[in-house]
Design an enzyme around this catalytic site. Sequence first.
Site, PDB file in Angstrom:
ATOM      1  CB  CYS A   1      -0.913   0.022   1.225  1.00 45.29           C
ATOM      2  SG  CYS A   1      -2.113  -1.331   1.302  1.00 45.29           S
TER       3      CYS A   1
ATOM      4  CD  GLN B   1     -10.821  -6.757 -12.939  1.00 47.61           C
ATOM      5  OE1 GLN B   1      -9.969  -6.405 -12.135  1.00 47.61           O
ATOM      6  NE2 GLN B   1     -10.914  -6.214 -14.138  1.00 47.61           N
TER       7      GLN B   1
ATOM      8  CD  GLU C   1      -6.768 -14.530 -22.758  1.00 43.69           C
ATOM      9  OE1 GLU C   1      -5.540 -14.630 -22.617  1.00 43.69           O
ATOM     10  OE2 GLU C   1      -7.423 -13.498 -22.485  1.00 43.69           O
TER      11      GLU C   1
ATOM     12  CB  CYS D   1      -5.528  -2.373 -14.566  1.00 41.02           C
ATOM     13  SG  CYS D   1      -4.281  -3.201 -15.563  1.00 41.02           S
TER      14      CYS D   1
END
Length: 474
Positions: free
Chosen positions: A107, A305, A355, A430
């Site tokens: 973090c 996710q 994919e 992202c």
Amino acid sequence: MSKRKYKGDNQSGKNHHRKPRGRTKPKGRQKPVTAEVTCSGLTKEGKGIVQWEGKKLEVEHLLPGETAEIAISKKGRHVHTELKRIIKPSEDRIEPPCVYYYECGGCQLQHMTNQAQTRFKQNTVDILMQPFRKPNPILTMEHPYAYRNKSHTTFGMNRDRQIIGGLYARNSHEIIPMDRCLIHDPKADEIAGTIKEILRTTKLQPYNEDTGHGFLRHVLIKVGKTSGEIMVVLVAASSVFPGKNNFVKALRKAHPEITTLVHNVNKKDTSMVLGDDEKVFFGPGTITDTLGGMEFVISAKSFYQVNPVQTEKLYDKAMEMADLTGKETVIDAYCGVGTIGLIAAKQAAKVIGVELNNDAVRDAIRNAKRNGVKNARFYQGDAGTFMVEMAERGEKADVVMMDPPRKGSDEAFLSSVVKLQPERIVYVSCNPETQVRDLEYLEKNGYNAEEIQPVDMFPQTVHVECCALLVRDQ
């Protein structure tokens, strides 16, 4: 490890700011000098910006408007800074709730209030997207902790030859021993702690990156937030598992809530967590979870996710941007296990998912069958090549939905989208920085950014998700 306090007092006279752990001075670095500075803003990494002797410096954990004492040292052309004490704190500063915050690299924003984090992320996206249009207000998370459905614990030995488990320190492979990561699912950390205790009572040793000796490298835990199912993946350096039966028995006794246990083998000297070979010890080797009213199968290697609460908001917005009426052909590029494509299939005439990862394609096909979706087909291959071939055959797609990795798309892929000429492109990213680069290409080739929606998918970190709608010029 004890935590020292900042010496600087806040306006109420209370002294409550912890000081980051001091770092060993690298060889060749000059003796530090101390300076009093005032922070004028933040970098995109959330570091404070200050001026010193005509130079712009970056200081971790410093907030705009704050006055602080910092240590500055030079090594060649590089200047290193360390926050020593806060003299005048910002109203946006809070005491980080995590006791490991100043050591762990996971973090970066826990010393900021939720409101300050929101402003920082909104401003980051606003600046990046200036060439296109003003983004919508960021979609935030009501309870921005314990959101990760996937956790990763690394094991090793400390200097006293005791087994430890935790996360890596910032910019290193030094393990910070920890019992709880506040953004992980609490049950996952509890299970990781049990595994550490089992290791201590057996002859199994953690893997040593330097010597190449030892057995257990990592533990990966995935939790189905809706289903409650739990997968534990033991990532080991060997396919031979000494005392396997006793290990499994002890783990299942302590945690009967575990629904599947997988032994993954990674013998390579690599930063990749998972290896190619795996064996299921019990359970199906997968878990399930619900997203957008559909049930998805999740395997050890499949991408899903990590924040299901915010993913619901992100995908709801993506579907709104797609504006499907039931007549459209939709391409789901980088489709993974089919989450976006299968949700879109409920509102489209036909969905085609493409994919490169063959395992993910198998999962997508399985997920389509599981949810009774008959108007979606999934293909293994390069999505760009697939779309070029569609265009050459004269086939059309009305909407392209794309969710590339952090590096974004390449020009070959984007040119294939342009050749196919869909009416709408929904670009989920992202990494807004690489998204900006790709939006520039698409705008130069006949598309306009009509809406941009940031989503706080990763609270307490500097990362932000962004969804953009591009519409073809008429």
